[in-house]
Design a protein around this motif. Structure first.
Motif, short mmCIF file in Angstrom:
data_model
loop_
_atom_site.label_atom_id
_atom_site.label_comp_id
_atom_site.label_asym_id
_atom_site.label_seq_id
_atom_site.Cartn_x
_atom_site.Cartn_y
_atom_site.Cartn_z
N HIS A 159 58.32 3.61 40.28
CA HIS A 159 59.36 3.37 39.26
C HIS A 159 58.85 2.15 38.48
O HIS A 159 59.29 1.03 38.70
N ASP A 216 56.11 3.81 46.07
CA ASP A 216 57.52 3.76 45.65
C ASP A 216 57.80 2.46 44.89
O ASP A 216 58.94 1.96 44.92
N HIS A 244 63.56 12.99 45.44
CA HIS A 244 63.87 11.98 46.46
C HIS A 244 64.82 12.65 47.46
O HIS A 244 65.96 12.96 47.09
N HIS A 269 54.07 8.05 43.35
CA HIS A 269 55.53 7.81 43.28
C HIS A 269 55.77 6.34 42.94
O HIS A 269 55.63 5.47 43.81
N HIS A 284 60.01 10.63 50.40
CA HIS A 284 60.78 9.84 51.38
C HIS A 284 60.80 10.54 52.74
O HIS A 284 60.00 10.24 53.60
#
Ligand code: NIG
Ligand code: FE
Length: 415
Positions: free
Chosen positions: A82, A325, A250, A80, A273
């Motif tokens: 970004h 994350d 998410h 996970h 999460h």
């Protein structure tokens, strides 16, 4: 055929076992080989075992790497991230130190929207240069595969631009990438008063274009109060499945809005999460076989105290995954060893459970169980040598890099 041998590892952590995600007691079996070694040819592992057995298989031209007094692990799989965005969120970071919350910052137009503006203004080449530098951070921290989401473009062109950058990172750097569309990360300013219009844009424009260009394997959504509600999420994700995408979500990060149950309902591969998820959400995930992806870095960096209930998830038989994350707002860290530390100290996972969650279980969640996540004959030779004798030290010495050498497809990287 060029071959490479690693010999004399104090502990060769193989994670060998069934070709599926591990749960319950299996999370505590690292398949450790003392005085371990491995042999690789053409980028793949051919043999794993005790050093004397591996030594016998070496040929005159085999390159030998001495891992004496070191631990060898599969490369971490970060399920996970970004990865691709421009700018940073230093203002938000300082505001939180002054007492503002993530939600308050977002309401006054900071947060994700700041990064969207910066990312829209950047060209594909600008974003690639930034992503390439960050790819190196992951590799330096022992991660050899990442999942990477779009989500800071929020127009057709900008989301495609980000996904093309993710693909380029996978082909032009040693870091393997698994791409995810996160067009539903936030409503962009031009659709603030027209949420239905933005959802239509995702369904009618983004999904077909992405299917056409094969730019994503997964579709994600930020299912959260003030972002996408359960009905929006169901619409977007149902359409995504029809375009051949698998689902990651998410859910229940800031509030418990029933996201975990929806993930179970839609047959998502992962629910990520889960800080606010209760017992009913956890049992729904267990029944549906959804893997929870725990992201303690975002709880830590937001200065929150509420970590997900990993123990309850493990007791319920869930095949937990740990990930960074990595993102500019809530988790600016590319370090899986840091996540191992947080897993042990905050989630009360054992070091063994944490390592399983960061390797084989993460690989399973990305549909890569046949190629990565463990050191077994037939798998890609992605592994890392650490300068310590006991694998538990990876979680114990936090903020310290023990990484000695990183190998991708049996090649040592210059880092
Ligand atoms: O996973 N929660 C939504 N997305 C990110 C944060 C994105 C951002 O703040 O830029 C997360 O925490
Ligand atoms: Fe995220």
């Amino acid at each position: 055929m060029s071959s490479l041998a690693v010999l004399h590892a104090s502990q060769l952590i193989t994670l060998a076992g069934p070709r599926r995600a591990r749960s319950g007691k299996e999370l505590s079996d690292l398949g450790t080989i003392p005085d371990g070694g491995l042999l690789a040819a053409d980028g793949r592992i051919t043999h794993v075992g005790r050093t004397p057995e591996i030594e016998k298989l070496c040929q005159r031209d085999t390159e030998v790497v001495d891992a004496r007094s070191c631990v060898v692990l599969p490369g971490f799989v970060d399920a996970h991230t970004h990865l691709v965005f421009a700018g940073n969120r230093l203002e938000d970071f300082e505001s939180r130190a002054r007492g503002q919350t993530y939600e308050q910052i977002a309401k006054r137009g900071g947060g994700i929207q700041t990064t969207v503006q910066a990312t829209r203004a950047a060209t594909e080449d600008d974003l690639f240069a930034l992503a390439k530098k960050r790819a190196n951070w992951f590799l330096q921290n022992g991660t050899t595969t990442i999942e990477a989401k779009s989500g800071y473009g929020l127009t057709l062109e900008d989301e495609l631009k980000i996904l093309r950058v993710i693909r380029r990172v996978g082909t032009e750097t040693p870091l393997e990438t698994v791409p995810t569309l996160l067009g539903a990360h936030a409503f962009p300013p031009e659709f603030r008063e027209n949420h239905g219009g933005y959802i239509s844009l995702i369904i009618e424009k983004m999904l077909p274009a992405i299917e056409q260009e094969k730019l994503a394997e997964y579709c994600d959504i930020f299912c959260e109060q003030d972002y996408f509600d359960v009905d929006d999420s169901r619409r977007v994700l149902t359409a995504a499945k029809q375009h051949g995408l698998k689902l990651r979500m998410h859910v229940d990060q800031l509030t418990n809005g029933g996201g975990a149950k929806l993930a179970a309902n839609l047959g998502a591969i992962t629910a990520d999460h889960l800080e606010q998820t209760g017992a009913d959400g956890i049992s729904a995930l267990a029944k549906a076989g959804v893997q929870p992806v725990l992201l303690p870095g975002s709880v830590y960096a937001l200065g929150s105290k509420k970590y997900p209930d990993a123990r309850q998830m493990i007791d319920a038989g869930l095949a937990v995954v740990l990930a960074t994350d990595f993102n500019p707002g809530s988790s600016p860290s590319a370090s899986m060893p840091m996540m191992l530390s947080l897993a042990v100290t905050q989630l009360r996972m054992s070091p063994t459970e944490a390592i399983t969650a960061a390797t084989i279980n993460a690989a399973a969640s990305l549909g890569r169980i046949e190629s990565i996540g463990s050191l077994e004959a037939g798998k890609v030779a992605n592994f890392v040598i650490y300068d310590c004798d006991d694998y538990r030290e990876l979680a114990y010495w936090f903020g310290v890099s023990l990484r000695r050498d990183v190998f991708v497809r049996a090649r040592r990287l210059e880092l």
